[in-house]
Design a protein around this motif. Sequence first.
Motif, PDB file in Angstrom:
ATOM      1  N   ASP A 178       0.787  -1.242   0.116  1.00  0.00           N
ATOM      2  CA  ASP A 178       0.061  -0.040   0.074  1.00  0.00           C
ATOM      3  C   ASP A 178       0.768   1.359   0.047  1.00  0.00           C
ATOM      4  OD1 ASP A 178      -2.331   1.502   0.198  1.00  0.00           O
ATOM      5  OD2 ASP A 178      -3.212   0.301   1.704  1.00  0.00           O
ATOM      6  N   ALA A 201       0.960   4.252  -1.142  1.00  0.00           N
ATOM      7  CA  ALA A 201       0.350   5.630  -0.902  1.00  0.00           C
ATOM      8  C   ALA A 201       0.211   5.828   0.756  1.00  0.00           C
ATOM      9  CB  ALA A 201      -0.901   5.920  -1.598  1.00  0.00           C
ATOM     10  N   TYR A 202      -0.411   4.536   1.344  1.00  0.00           N
ATOM     11  CA  TYR A 202      -0.642   4.593   2.866  1.00  0.00           C
ATOM     12  C   TYR A 202       0.861   4.719   3.507  1.00  0.00           C
ATOM     13  CZ  TYR A 202      -2.528   3.115   7.208  1.00  0.00           C
ATOM     14  OH  TYR A 202      -3.168   3.150   8.493  1.00  0.00           O
ATOM     15  N   HIS A 262      -6.678  -2.168 -10.994  1.00  0.00           N
ATOM     16  CA  HIS A 262      -7.524  -1.731  -9.756  1.00  0.00           C
ATOM     17  C   HIS A 262      -7.551  -2.878  -8.902  1.00  0.00           C
ATOM     18  CE1 HIS A 262      -8.346   1.755 -12.285  1.00  0.00           C
ATOM     19  NE2 HIS A 262      -8.969   1.148 -13.136  1.00  0.00           N
ATOM     20  N   GLU A 292      -9.788  -3.235  -5.063  1.00  0.00           N
ATOM     21  CA  GLU A 292     -10.758  -2.616  -4.299  1.00  0.00           C
ATOM     22  C   GLU A 292     -10.722  -3.621  -2.856  1.00  0.00           C
ATOM     23  OE1 GLU A 292     -15.403  -1.415  -3.929  1.00  0.00           O
ATOM     24  OE2 GLU A 292     -14.134  -1.225  -6.001  1.00  0.00           O
ATOM     25  N   GLN A 302     -10.560   1.881  -3.471  1.00  0.00           N
ATOM     26  CA  GLN A 302     -10.029   1.338  -4.696  1.00  0.00           C
ATOM     27  C   GLN A 302      -8.607   2.053  -4.771  1.00  0.00           C
ATOM     28  OE1 GLN A 302     -11.031   2.646  -8.995  1.00  0.00           O
ATOM     29  NE2 GLN A 302     -12.186   0.717  -8.824  1.00  0.00           N
ATOM     30  N   ARG A 303      -7.722   1.195  -5.082  1.00  0.00           N
ATOM     31  CA  ARG A 303      -6.268   1.535  -5.415  1.00  0.00           C
ATOM     32  C   ARG A 303      -5.966   1.170  -7.055  1.00  0.00           C
ATOM     33  NH1 ARG A 303      -7.029  -0.795  -0.538  1.00  0.00           N
ATOM     34  NH2 ARG A 303      -6.099   0.239   1.132  1.00  0.00           N
ATOM     35  N   THR A 304      -5.002   1.993  -7.709  1.00  0.00           N
ATOM     36  CA  THR A 304      -4.669   2.145  -8.942  1.00  0.00           C
ATOM     37  C   THR A 304      -3.360   1.763  -9.335  1.00  0.00           C
ATOM     38  OG1 THR A 304      -6.895   2.928  -9.428  1.00  0.00           O
ATOM     39  CG2 THR A 304      -5.228   3.016 -11.268  1.00  0.00           C
ATOM     40  N   LEU A 359       1.391  -0.621  -5.016  1.00  0.00           N
ATOM     41  CA  LEU A 359       0.454   0.299  -4.621  1.00  0.00           C
ATOM     42  C   LEU A 359      -1.078  -0.482  -4.504  1.00  0.00           C
ATOM     43  CD1 LEU A 359       1.104   2.556  -7.832  1.00  0.00           C
ATOM     44  CD2 LEU A 359       1.057   3.481  -5.424  1.00  0.00           C
ATOM     45  N   LEU A 360      -1.204  -1.590  -5.231  1.00  0.00           N
ATOM     46  CA  LEU A 360      -2.318  -2.242  -5.173  1.00  0.00           C
ATOM     47  C   LEU A 360      -2.600  -3.133  -3.860  1.00  0.00           C
ATOM     48  CD1 LEU A 360      -2.032  -3.720  -8.881  1.00  0.00           C
ATOM     49  CD2 LEU A 360      -3.534  -1.758  -8.038  1.00  0.00           C
ATOM     50  N   PRO A 369      -3.374  -3.946  -0.282  1.00  0.00           N
ATOM     51  CA  PRO A 369      -4.014  -3.289   0.850  1.00  0.00           C
ATOM     52  C   PRO A 369      -3.124  -3.332   2.262  1.00  0.00           C
ATOM     53  CG  PRO A 369      -5.280  -5.225   0.440  1.00  0.00           C
ATOM     54  CD  PRO A 369      -4.100  -4.955  -0.727  1.00  0.00           C
TER      55      PRO A 369
END
Length: 769
Positions: free
Chosen positions: A484, A486-487, A705, A707, A712-714, A739-740, A742
């Motif tokens: 993840d 971005a997180y 993507h 979810e 939703q992550r892309t 990125l995808l 979680p």
Amino acid sequence: MEKEFKRNISLTGDIQFTGLRLKEPMHTAAGFLGVKEALRHGFKEMGIVRSMKALLEMNQEDGFRCPSCAWPVPEHPSKVAEYCENGAKALADEATHEHIGAEFFSKHSVEELSQLSDYELNKLGRIIEPMVLKPGKVHYEPIAWQEAYDLLSDELHQLNDPNEAIFYTSGRSSNEAAYLYGMFARALGTNNMPDCSNMCHESSGVALSETLGIGKGSVTLDDLYGAEVILVVGQNPGTNHPRMLSALEKCKKNGGKVISINPLAETGLVNFKNPQNVSDMLGSGQPIADLHLPVRINEDIALAKLILKKLVALDAKNSNVLDHEFIVEYVDGYDELLKDLKRYDYETLQRRTGVSMRKIDKTVRLLAENSKIVVCWAMGITQHKNAVECIQEYVNILLLKGAIGKPFAGTCPVRGHSNVQGDRSVGIHHFVNEGLNQRIRKHLGFEPPAQRGYDVVEAIHAMHENKAKVFVCLGGNFAMAASDTAYTAKALQNCSLTVQISTKLNRSHLITGKTALLLPTFGRSEKDEKKGSVQFLTMESSTGKVRQSKGLLKPASEHIKSEPEIISLMANTYFKGKHAMDWEALGADYDLIRSLIDKTVKGFKNTSEQSKGFGYYLPNNVRERDFRMLPNGMAQLTINTLPDHGLKMDEFLLMTIRSHDQFNTTIYGLNDRYRGVHNERRVVFMNQDDMEQHQLKKLDVVNLHSEYDGIQRTAEQFLVIPYEIPKGNMAAYFPETNLLVPHNHFADKSQTPISKSIRVTVEKVLLPT
């Protein structure tokens, strides 16, 4: 109110295609081409003389350990080339002539650098002086070493609680550095020691500890040579652990059989030309896998249950297929396992696997007729929600066959980075070990914390929720290795201070806290001299052997320091020289560190002497068939359930994979020649039937993507490549697809990210012409 300053940092670099060239996947690994690529990288990065000097000493008796994977060195290594192509690339990468320092950073802001790809960042070269990124600034500036230690010390002293600090460790560090690092964290008052193994083989550690009593593999290198059957599960040794192919080749020449279990047929397990063998190089090579079982992603439990059912059925007829004597004496849970197996029928299990019954029957026949069996595995089964159960189902096979605790048989989790296992052995872990704590009190003279610390998943969450403020990294590329992206990036940016002890620039040096320190350290191949004496370090291999590593190259700069010295001076500054441990002395004499390891870490003994040459094995209860630490004093069979991914009609399972030109998150080049992919990384491998069903053609551009929990992550812009992969499955390179993944979905018990079974959908993209 003053607006908080925020740096504009790209998490991916400038997304653009680099000019894909597709060729047919290769059918032979290594050989002349492997030698050529190894030397090309070395000569380009290091020069001819420096390259040959270092390569001839890598993995030798008095030389340095390869900075790449953790595969063990044979007792009698090749005097010319005891390394593989990727080991040579790793050496060239760390010993490059390219250097960056104050002048470079004054010209290039972190925002500008973040637009580069991970490959481009790595190619910038070695960091040669300590740097600081101050609040509100976008350029790193030089900082004196003592000022850097003072800055960290001040931040730590300002914390309300020691648990607001996090100390992360990469597998590149030595036992000595990891030990000091772990003891500094404990002396500070925290067990917040997340480790790169949390993201890879933590599932192995949990699975093996619960079933066999130790979180490590049980085999030695010689066991592989004499095995009758080796299962290679969820692993691509040709790219990730190429020296393992030599061991598999020896097994084959001794009459053994190799079975590959993997969604992809990887080149290294098809055919191998051993660069150390002239006849191999001149001939057609050695076929490695006698059977390839293209199991669907995360259907290993179904496959292993089907194998077990068939073995039990054969045993009912012949009564000599299973090792009943071993089971009675050493194994708990046999009757319960038989009851569980009766719940499943052959056809349902076979359909789930996607593997033909003919291949499964051949596998069962080999396992039925032989008892010297080794199961090797890697990320392909450790990074699923049910990863622990996946591993334990394969352990069930070994236990029923009595293939545990005897020569040429056992478990072989193949570790990634070169000392990831050693880090854990010497105390890098987030849980409380009361035995270790007692020895710390007795021999180190301080009170260690009794509260469990954060693992990687928990550390990211704590930083994201502003519960942790200082993040220190001993090597690695945390921002890109973790799930993840971005997180994780937001979590790091919430910190007041991030500290990176590193050799080269990566994206984690750009995704920082409000203040960031960049502390340059030695590479594995560099000579570490203190007061006229050349120091050596120690590492532990995948098979539990501890051995020395002594660099020989001139360090990249007079302004860089070794990891043990950096850590010792950090601690000495924090404690102002007033602590039960003499930190400054430890950083100057590594024999002193090893003497403390011997006193406090279970299994280590006389390490300064025993680690010389090719080292010594740490104790391993499984090799002695000693299971006293487990319930009823027996090895444990387990009852494991089949996964339910709840896939929707348009969803696939995606697994992240490495290219042949990378090691972990370090990108050496843009080619994956074994799979026929050249000059591009933004690709996704798909089954041809799936492509037609979704009206996709070769080289169409798609977004991926995922979810989970309504989020939703892309991952944007990937080129579709038709490939032999089971229907409903896809594969793409990491870190681009991290990125995808979680952050809050991970393996039960181990909390390892689900990077090998991500639910995704595919969206076709029409790019402007």
